[in-house]
Design a protein around this motif. Sequence first.
Motif, PDB file in Angstrom:
ATOM      1  N   MET A   1       0.743  -1.116   0.019  1.00  0.00           N
ATOM      2  CA  MET A   1      -0.098   0.142  -0.018  1.00  0.00           C
ATOM      3  C   MET A   1       0.978   1.483  -0.114  1.00  0.00           C
ATOM      4  N   LEU A   2       0.523   2.277  -0.849  1.00  0.00           N
ATOM      5  CA  LEU A   2       1.261   3.552  -0.870  1.00  0.00           C
ATOM      6  C   LEU A   2       1.075   3.986   0.358  1.00  0.00           C
ATOM      7  N   PRO A   3       2.158   5.083   0.796  1.00  0.00           N
ATOM      8  CA  PRO A   3       2.270   5.896   2.039  1.00  0.00           C
ATOM      9  C   PRO A   3       1.107   6.890   1.910  1.00  0.00           C
ATOM     10  N   ARG A   4       0.376   7.266   3.125  1.00  0.00           N
ATOM     11  CA  ARG A   4      -0.709   7.970   3.272  1.00  0.00           C
ATOM     12  C   ARG A   4      -0.528   9.365   2.571  1.00  0.00           C
ATOM     13  N   GLY A   5       0.732   9.944   2.481  1.00  0.00           N
ATOM     14  CA  GLY A   5       0.881  11.244   1.775  1.00  0.00           C
ATOM     15  C   GLY A   5       0.913  11.104   0.270  1.00  0.00           C
ATOM     16  N   ILE A   6       1.309  10.027  -0.048  1.00  0.00           N
ATOM     17  CA  ILE A   6       1.243   9.822  -1.648  1.00  0.00           C
ATOM     18  C   ILE A   6      -0.162   9.389  -2.001  1.00  0.00           C
ATOM     19  N   ARG A   7      -0.798   8.549  -0.989  1.00  0.00           N
ATOM     20  CA  ARG A   7      -2.260   8.400  -1.552  1.00  0.00           C
ATOM     21  C   ARG A   7      -3.188   9.627  -1.373  1.00  0.00           C
ATOM     22  N   ASN A   8      -2.707  10.592  -0.491  1.00  0.00           N
ATOM     23  CA  ASN A   8      -3.498  11.729  -0.526  1.00  0.00           C
ATOM     24  C   ASN A   8      -3.002  12.859  -1.691  1.00  0.00           C
ATOM     25  N   HIS A   9      -1.995  12.464  -2.242  1.00  0.00           N
ATOM     26  CA  HIS A   9      -1.193  13.492  -3.177  1.00  0.00           C
ATOM     27  C   HIS A   9      -0.804  14.827  -2.573  1.00  0.00           C
ATOM     28  N   ASN A  10      -0.261  14.361  -1.351  1.00  0.00           N
ATOM     29  CA  ASN A  10       0.110  15.356  -0.399  1.00  0.00           C
ATOM     30  C   ASN A  10       1.673  15.085   0.186  1.00  0.00           C
ATOM     31  N   PRO A  11       2.530  15.221  -0.521  1.00  0.00           N
ATOM     32  CA  PRO A  11       3.808  14.631  -0.070  1.00  0.00           C
ATOM     33  C   PRO A  11       4.413  15.112   1.197  1.00  0.00           C
ATOM     34  N   LEU A  12       3.866  16.259   1.610  1.00  0.00           N
ATOM     35  CA  LEU A  12       4.501  16.760   2.925  1.00  0.00           C
ATOM     36  C   LEU A  12       3.543  16.451   4.051  1.00  0.00           C
ATOM     37  N   ASN A  13       2.636  16.044   3.606  1.00  0.00           N
ATOM     38  CA  ASN A  13       1.423  15.938   4.938  1.00  0.00           C
ATOM     39  C   ASN A  13       1.042  17.089   5.347  1.00  0.00           C
ATOM     40  N   ILE A  14       0.642  18.066   4.548  1.00  0.00           N
ATOM     41  CA  ILE A  14       0.039  19.461   4.832  1.00  0.00           C
ATOM     42  C   ILE A  14      -1.179  18.891   5.901  1.00  0.00           C
ATOM     43  N   ARG A  15      -1.497  19.417   6.909  1.00  0.00           N
ATOM     44  CA  ARG A  15      -2.796  19.090   7.900  1.00  0.00           C
ATOM     45  C   ARG A  15      -3.839  19.981   7.347  1.00  0.00           C
ATOM     46  N   ARG A  16      -4.936  19.420   7.527  1.00  0.00           N
ATOM     47  CA  ARG A  16      -6.264  20.055   7.223  1.00  0.00           C
ATOM     48  C   ARG A  16      -6.377  21.423   8.128  1.00  0.00           C
ATOM     49  N   SER A  17      -6.990  22.404   7.615  1.00  0.00           N
ATOM     50  CA  SER A  17      -7.214  23.480   8.483  1.00  0.00           C
ATOM     51  C   SER A  17      -8.374  24.255   7.588  1.00  0.00           C
ATOM     52  N   LYS A  18      -8.503  25.481   7.986  1.00  0.00           N
ATOM     53  CA  LYS A  18      -9.475  26.372   7.330  1.00  0.00           C
ATOM     54  C   LYS A  18      -9.072  26.808   5.991  1.00  0.00           C
ATOM     55  N   ASP A  19      -7.632  26.681   5.381  1.00  0.00           N
ATOM     56  CA  ASP A  19      -7.105  26.913   4.309  1.00  0.00           C
ATOM     57  C   ASP A  19      -7.985  26.337   3.058  1.00  0.00           C
ATOM     58  N   LEU A  20      -8.161  26.852   2.129  1.00  0.00           N
ATOM     59  CA  LEU A  20      -8.755  26.210   1.037  1.00  0.00           C
ATOM     60  C   LEU A  20      -7.724  26.375  -0.112  1.00  0.00           C
ATOM     61  N   TRP A  21      -6.683  25.322  -0.273  1.00  0.00           N
ATOM     62  CA  TRP A  21      -5.594  25.229  -1.145  1.00  0.00           C
ATOM     63  C   TRP A  21      -6.331  25.080  -2.648  1.00  0.00           C
ATOM     64  N   LYS A  22      -5.336  25.626  -3.505  1.00  0.00           N
ATOM     65  CA  LYS A  22      -5.604  25.236  -4.881  1.00  0.00           C
ATOM     66  C   LYS A  22      -5.538  23.886  -5.294  1.00  0.00           C
ATOM     67  N   GLY A  23      -6.275  23.180  -5.908  1.00  0.00           N
ATOM     68  CA  GLY A  23      -6.097  21.895  -6.311  1.00  0.00           C
ATOM     69  C   GLY A  23      -6.469  20.964  -5.275  1.00  0.00           C
ATOM     70  N   MET A  24      -7.378  21.529  -4.408  1.00  0.00           N
ATOM     71  CA  MET A  24      -7.993  20.393  -3.295  1.00  0.00           C
ATOM     72  C   MET A  24      -8.685  19.583  -3.975  1.00  0.00           C
ATOM     73  N   ALA A  25      -8.832  18.278  -3.704  1.00  0.00           N
ATOM     74  CA  ALA A  25      -9.731  17.172  -3.877  1.00  0.00           C
ATOM     75  C   ALA A  25     -11.135  17.582  -3.385  1.00  0.00           C
ATOM     76  N   GLU A  26     -12.230  17.622  -4.200  1.00  0.00           N
ATOM     77  CA  GLU A  26     -13.418  18.044  -3.967  1.00  0.00           C
ATOM     78  C   GLU A  26     -13.798  17.367  -2.659  1.00  0.00           C
ATOM     79  N   VAL A  27     -13.819  15.918  -2.694  1.00  0.00           N
ATOM     80  CA  VAL A  27     -14.132  15.184  -1.437  1.00  0.00           C
ATOM     81  C   VAL A  27     -12.718  15.166  -0.279  1.00  0.00           C
TER      82      VAL A  27
END
Length: 138
Positions: A1-27
């Motif tokens: 199984m791929l590591p979580r950061g790679i599965r999430n397409h988030n290589p540095l494991n940026i934590r969820r916050s109120k920030d709305l990042w460009k390119g965030m997955a819809e779900v």
Amino acid sequence: MLPRGIRNHNPLNIRRSKDLWKGMAEVQTDRAFVQFKSLEWGWRAAFYLLTRTYYHKYHLCTIRDIITRWAPPNENNTQAYIENVSRLTGIDPDDPLGDPSDSPARWMMVGTAMAIQENGTSSLDYFAMLRGWEMSRE
């Protein structure tokens, strides 16, 4: 199984916050970390944080400064993280990285080493990383 950061397409494991990042997955199904539409978008966010927020806003310019804020001792073995990123990049932990516009390779090496530390693997898509760097400059 791929590591979580790679599965999430988030290589540095940026934590969820109120920030709305460009390119965030819809779900967003991961409760802790942001999920991006592609690895390029995750790299873009990572480099945006490192260069625009950490370097330009907080004036963090060394591996030690960056990692101490990114991976604080209350959550991580910060010293081991610093040592690993320094070893992988060949950059002394207290050596200033320079302005990202003048020293892009140093910043890309640091981001890549952090992704290896975060995901426990060096099997990363380096072309996605380079595209993410380009996207972060826009």
